[in-house]
Design a protein around this motif. Structure first.
Motif, mmCIF file in Angstrom:
data_model
loop_
_atom_site.group_PDB
_atom_site.id
_atom_site.type_symbol
_atom_site.label_atom_id
_atom_site.label_comp_id
_atom_site.label_asym_id
_atom_site.label_seq_id
_atom_site.Cartn_x
_atom_site.Cartn_y
_atom_site.Cartn_z
ATOM 1 N N LEU A 68 99.486 96.733 39.182
ATOM 2 C CA LEU A 68 99.509 98.120 39.888
ATOM 3 C C LEU A 68 100.872 98.677 40.082
ATOM 4 O O LEU A 68 101.346 99.980 40.120
ATOM 5 C CB LEU A 68 98.527 98.096 40.806
ATOM 6 C CG LEU A 68 97.033 98.128 40.605
ATOM 7 C CD1 LEU A 68 95.930 97.892 41.841
ATOM 8 C CD2 LEU A 68 96.593 99.047 39.753
ATOM 9 N N ALA A 69 101.440 97.954 40.815
ATOM 10 C CA ALA A 69 102.839 98.353 41.431
ATOM 11 C C ALA A 69 103.725 98.599 40.400
ATOM 12 O O ALA A 69 104.660 99.500 40.626
ATOM 13 C CB ALA A 69 103.366 97.161 42.010
ATOM 14 N N ARG A 70 103.678 97.993 39.097
ATOM 15 C CA ARG A 70 104.498 98.470 38.235
ATOM 16 C C ARG A 70 103.886 99.261 37.073
ATOM 17 O O ARG A 70 104.648 99.878 36.051
ATOM 18 C CB ARG A 70 105.174 97.379 37.563
ATOM 19 C CG ARG A 70 104.218 96.593 36.574
ATOM 20 C CD ARG A 70 104.980 95.381 35.995
ATOM 21 N NE ARG A 70 103.860 94.457 35.049
ATOM 22 C CZ ARG A 70 104.208 94.783 34.047
ATOM 23 N NH1 ARG A 70 105.052 95.773 33.252
ATOM 24 N NH2 ARG A 70 103.196 94.197 32.999
ATOM 25 N N GLY A 71 102.864 99.838 37.456
ATOM 26 C CA GLY A 71 102.020 100.893 36.434
ATOM 27 C C GLY A 71 101.756 100.373 35.003
ATOM 28 O O GLY A 71 101.776 100.808 34.202
ATOM 29 N N ALA A 72 101.384 99.050 34.976
ATOM 30 C CA ALA A 72 101.001 98.046 33.727
ATOM 31 C C ALA A 72 99.605 98.803 33.474
ATOM 32 O O ALA A 72 98.686 98.954 34.268
ATOM 33 C CB ALA A 72 101.200 96.821 34.126
ATOM 34 N N LYS A 73 99.473 98.630 32.185
ATOM 35 C CA LYS A 73 97.905 98.822 31.708
ATOM 36 C C LYS A 73 97.139 97.714 31.879
ATOM 37 O O LYS A 73 97.783 96.742 31.964
ATOM 38 C CB LYS A 73 97.926 99.398 30.009
ATOM 39 C CG LYS A 73 98.552 98.328 29.067
ATOM 40 C CD LYS A 73 98.380 98.629 27.767
ATOM 41 C CE LYS A 73 99.296 98.109 26.827
ATOM 42 N NZ LYS A 73 100.670 98.310 27.041
ATOM 43 N N CYS A 74 95.792 97.544 31.507
ATOM 44 C CA CYS A 74 95.002 96.534 31.808
ATOM 45 C C CYS A 74 94.088 96.389 30.506
ATOM 46 O O CYS A 74 93.306 97.182 30.337
ATOM 47 C CB CYS A 74 94.360 96.619 32.870
ATOM 48 S SG CYS A 74 92.938 95.346 33.187
ATOM 49 N N TYR A 75 94.114 95.300 29.872
ATOM 50 C CA TYR A 75 93.176 95.072 28.921
ATOM 51 C C TYR A 75 91.797 94.515 29.134
ATOM 52 O O TYR A 75 90.985 94.508 28.340
ATOM 53 C CB TYR A 75 93.749 94.309 27.652
ATOM 54 C CG TYR A 75 94.715 94.794 26.917
ATOM 55 C CD1 TYR A 75 94.481 95.660 25.773
ATOM 56 C CD2 TYR A 75 96.038 94.614 27.227
ATOM 57 C CE1 TYR A 75 95.492 96.205 25.237
ATOM 58 C CE2 TYR A 75 97.300 95.204 26.391
ATOM 59 C CZ TYR A 75 96.991 96.036 25.456
ATOM 60 O OH TYR A 75 97.853 96.503 24.744
ATOM 61 N N GLY A 76 91.676 93.962 30.386
ATOM 62 C CA GLY A 76 90.588 93.477 30.936
ATOM 63 C C GLY A 76 90.963 92.413 31.980
ATOM 64 O O GLY A 76 92.202 91.937 32.129
ATOM 65 N N ARG A 77 89.758 91.906 32.753
ATOM 66 C CA ARG A 77 90.115 91.212 33.822
ATOM 67 C C ARG A 77 89.639 89.630 33.645
ATOM 68 O O ARG A 77 88.561 89.667 32.925
ATOM 69 C CB ARG A 77 89.327 91.787 35.044
ATOM 70 C CG ARG A 77 89.960 92.834 35.573
ATOM 71 C CD ARG A 77 89.062 93.607 36.658
ATOM 72 N NE ARG A 77 87.750 93.943 35.959
ATOM 73 C CZ ARG A 77 86.374 94.047 36.461
ATOM 74 N NH1 ARG A 77 86.473 93.309 37.761
ATOM 75 N NH2 ARG A 77 85.263 94.272 36.027
ATOM 76 N N VAL A 78 90.334 88.659 33.829
ATOM 77 C CA VAL A 78 89.817 87.317 33.710
ATOM 78 C C VAL A 78 88.768 87.050 35.030
ATOM 79 O O VAL A 78 89.356 87.053 36.150
ATOM 80 C CB VAL A 78 91.003 86.127 33.738
ATOM 81 C CG1 VAL A 78 90.375 84.924 33.287
ATOM 82 C CG2 VAL A 78 91.758 86.676 32.518
ATOM 83 N N LEU A 79 87.516 86.919 34.585
ATOM 84 C CA LEU A 79 86.645 86.723 35.890
ATOM 85 C C LEU A 79 86.178 85.311 36.164
ATOM 86 O O LEU A 79 85.927 84.954 37.263
ATOM 87 C CB LEU A 79 85.367 87.434 35.527
ATOM 88 C CG LEU A 79 85.543 88.888 35.078
ATOM 89 C CD1 LEU A 79 83.972 89.525 34.969
ATOM 90 C CD2 LEU A 79 86.123 89.653 36.184
ATOM 91 N N GLY A 80 86.291 84.469 34.985
ATOM 92 C CA GLY A 80 85.866 82.993 35.258
ATOM 93 C C GLY A 80 86.519 81.817 34.281
ATOM 94 O O GLY A 80 86.834 82.417 33.033
ATOM 95 N N TYR A 81 86.656 80.882 34.419
ATOM 96 C CA TYR A 81 87.170 79.906 33.636
ATOM 97 C C TYR A 81 86.761 78.481 34.213
ATOM 98 O O TYR A 81 86.871 78.163 35.360
ATOM 99 C CB TYR A 81 88.926 79.774 33.323
ATOM 100 C CG TYR A 81 89.448 78.613 33.044
ATOM 101 C CD1 TYR A 81 89.289 78.086 31.703
ATOM 102 C CD2 TYR A 81 89.905 77.671 33.812
ATOM 103 C CE1 TYR A 81 89.857 76.824 31.259
ATOM 104 C CE2 TYR A 81 90.752 76.661 33.502
ATOM 105 C CZ TYR A 81 90.359 76.204 32.040
ATOM 106 O OH TYR A 81 91.020 75.027 31.607
ATOM 107 N N ALA A 82 86.310 77.455 33.082
ATOM 108 C CA ALA A 82 86.115 76.012 33.534
ATOM 109 C C ALA A 82 86.244 75.380 32.142
ATOM 110 O O ALA A 82 86.178 75.758 31.138
ATOM 111 C CB ALA A 82 84.608 76.209 33.809
ATOM 112 N N SER A 83 86.764 74.283 32.541
ATOM 113 C CA SER A 83 87.078 73.262 31.367
ATOM 114 C C SER A 83 86.226 71.800 31.652
ATOM 115 O O SER A 83 86.267 71.436 32.997
ATOM 116 C CB SER A 83 88.634 72.674 31.388
ATOM 117 O OG SER A 83 88.737 71.823 30.252
ATOM 118 N N ARG A 84 85.460 71.286 30.860
ATOM 119 C CA ARG A 84 84.933 70.308 31.186
ATOM 120 C C ARG A 84 84.790 69.304 29.927
ATOM 121 O O ARG A 84 84.890 69.426 28.793
ATOM 122 C CB ARG A 84 83.052 70.543 31.239
ATOM 123 C CG ARG A 84 82.742 71.362 32.672
ATOM 124 C CD ARG A 84 83.157 70.527 33.848
ATOM 125 N NE ARG A 84 82.630 71.100 34.940
ATOM 126 C CZ ARG A 84 83.411 71.840 35.619
ATOM 127 N NH1 ARG A 84 84.886 72.207 35.108
ATOM 128 N NH2 ARG A 84 82.881 72.539 36.922
#
Length: 391
Positions: A224-240
């Motif tokens: 936000l501080a540098r005015g970047a665009k956003c393609y999406g948010r990473v909401l969760g990740y897991a490895s098993r």
């Protein structure tokens, strides 16, 4: 996981290579197929293999092609990000790859030059080389968790942002075709001589591919501080891990289901909130069945209303690069409201009974998308993306 944005993407894939991501996405959602009969990369054999290779203007050896496509994809992501030289100097980078630059060793062995051992023939060399080439001065990491390598690279990058360890992390996946891989998968009887038919009753195996993809993952406040665009948010990740077998997946999908459940819990979403799953979907008999069981085990009744597709039906299996390519596809589905198809799907399998988006893309809003990977040794990973704030 909060405050983690994807702010840039770069890709070189067998479909529309060295073109824009929009051009790639258009071809993919039209169901174009990049898999065809081709000669092996190095060995002079009459037999051809069904592979998804990237065509280049120059006739490059595999070890040179690896860096050629990697540099092109990383440059695309950096240009897209609009990061300054100072910001790149402080950025981290993590790259997932199965073979890395051990391809240079393969060349030495084929040429009979077995005495010449170099430091470049290692899994860690590519991230060090690319870091120097593009003046990326933060922590540089290489990860090789079989076919989950790319997804783990994205997840580890996102986790670094979420915990405050970094403000910008570039996550990538790179791999190219090699005789070693072709021979190995052939011995395992995993390669098809037919069309790649994920989840189809008459599926007979996978086709190997190649590619390079990068995502710039950034702290929301920094973006936000540098005015970047956003393609999406990473909401969760897991490895098993399955902890079951060196090559075969756990037949009931225990490890992958656990990864999905843990990623979902971290995201704060419910089972019915996942609109689209970009499946691992290799088109091997046991993997597709295992993945179907894992999705049902983790999502319950919601599994039957969630759209699922395998882009490997068009792109082949690009080893460690697949996870990042498929994460990019999940993000594009969110941004465009179009879910790519599973092509060559003709005969429903009663045991694989989910909504696999057969043959034709599906136009529908996608609020949350999940990308799955499952690899040798029971390596499983799941990453969940949500809509950018402007959508």
């Amino acid at each position: 996981m909060t405050g983690v944005w994807v702010t840039a993407m770069g890709l070189v894939a067998p479909l529309r290579p060295f073109d824009t991501i929009d051009a790639f996405w258009g071809a993919l959602t039209r169901g174009e197929d990049s898999i065809k009969l081709q000669a092996p990369p190095l060995l002079n054999e009459k037999k051809k293999w069904l592979t998804a290779a990237i065509e280049t203007e120059q006739d490059l050896q595999p070890e040179d092609k690896f860096f050629y496509i990697a540099e092109a994809a990383l440059k695309m992501a950096i240009v897209d990000s609009r990061l300054s030289a100072e910001e790149l100097q402080g950025a981290d980078m993590v790259i997932g790859s199965i073979l890395g630059n051990v391809l240079s060793r393969e060349r030495q062995l084929i040429d009979g030059n077995i005495q010449n051992r170099t430091a470049e023939a290692s899994l860690s060399y590519p991230v060090r080389y690319l870091g120097q080439r593009f003046a990326i001065g933060g922590r540089l990491s290489a990860i090789s968790t079989a076919c989950a390598s790319g997804t783990d690279a994205v997840g580890i990058a996102a986790r670094s942002i979420a915990t405050g360890e970094a403000e910008v992390v570039i996550a990538g996946g790179i791999d190219v075709l090699s005789d070693f891989a072709l021979a190995g998968f052939n011995l395992l009887q995993a390669l098809t001589e037919d069309k790649v038919r994920p989840f189809d009753k008459k599926r007979t195996g996978l086709a190997l591919g190649e590619g390079a993809a990068f995502l710039v993952i950034e702290a929301e406040r920094h973006a936000l501080a540098r005015g970047a665009k956003c393609y999406g948010r990473v909401l969760g990740y897991a490895s098993r891990a399955d902890a079951s077998h060196l090559t075969a997946p756990h037949r009931e999908g225990r490890g992958l289901a656990s990864a999905i459940t843990a990623a979902l819990s971290q995201s704060g979403l419910r089972q019915y909130d996942i609109n689209y799953i970009n499946a691992h979907g290799t088109a091997t008999v046991y993997n597709d069945l295992m993945e179907t069981k894992a999705i049902k085990l983790a999502l319950g009744e919601a599994a039957y209303t969630t759209y699922v597709s395998s882009t490997k039906s068009m792109l082949g299996h690009a080893f460690g690069a697949s996870g990042v390519i498929e994460a990019l596809c999940a993000l594009m589905a969110i941004n465009t409201g179009v879910i790519p198809p599973t092509i060559n799907y003709r005969y429903p399998d009663p045991q694989c009974d989910l909504n696999y988006v057969p043959n034709t893309a599906k136009a529908t809003p996608v609020g949350a998308a999940m990308s799955l990977s499952a690899g040798f040794g029971g390596q499983n990973a799941a990453v969940i993306f949500g809509r950018p704030p402007q959508i």
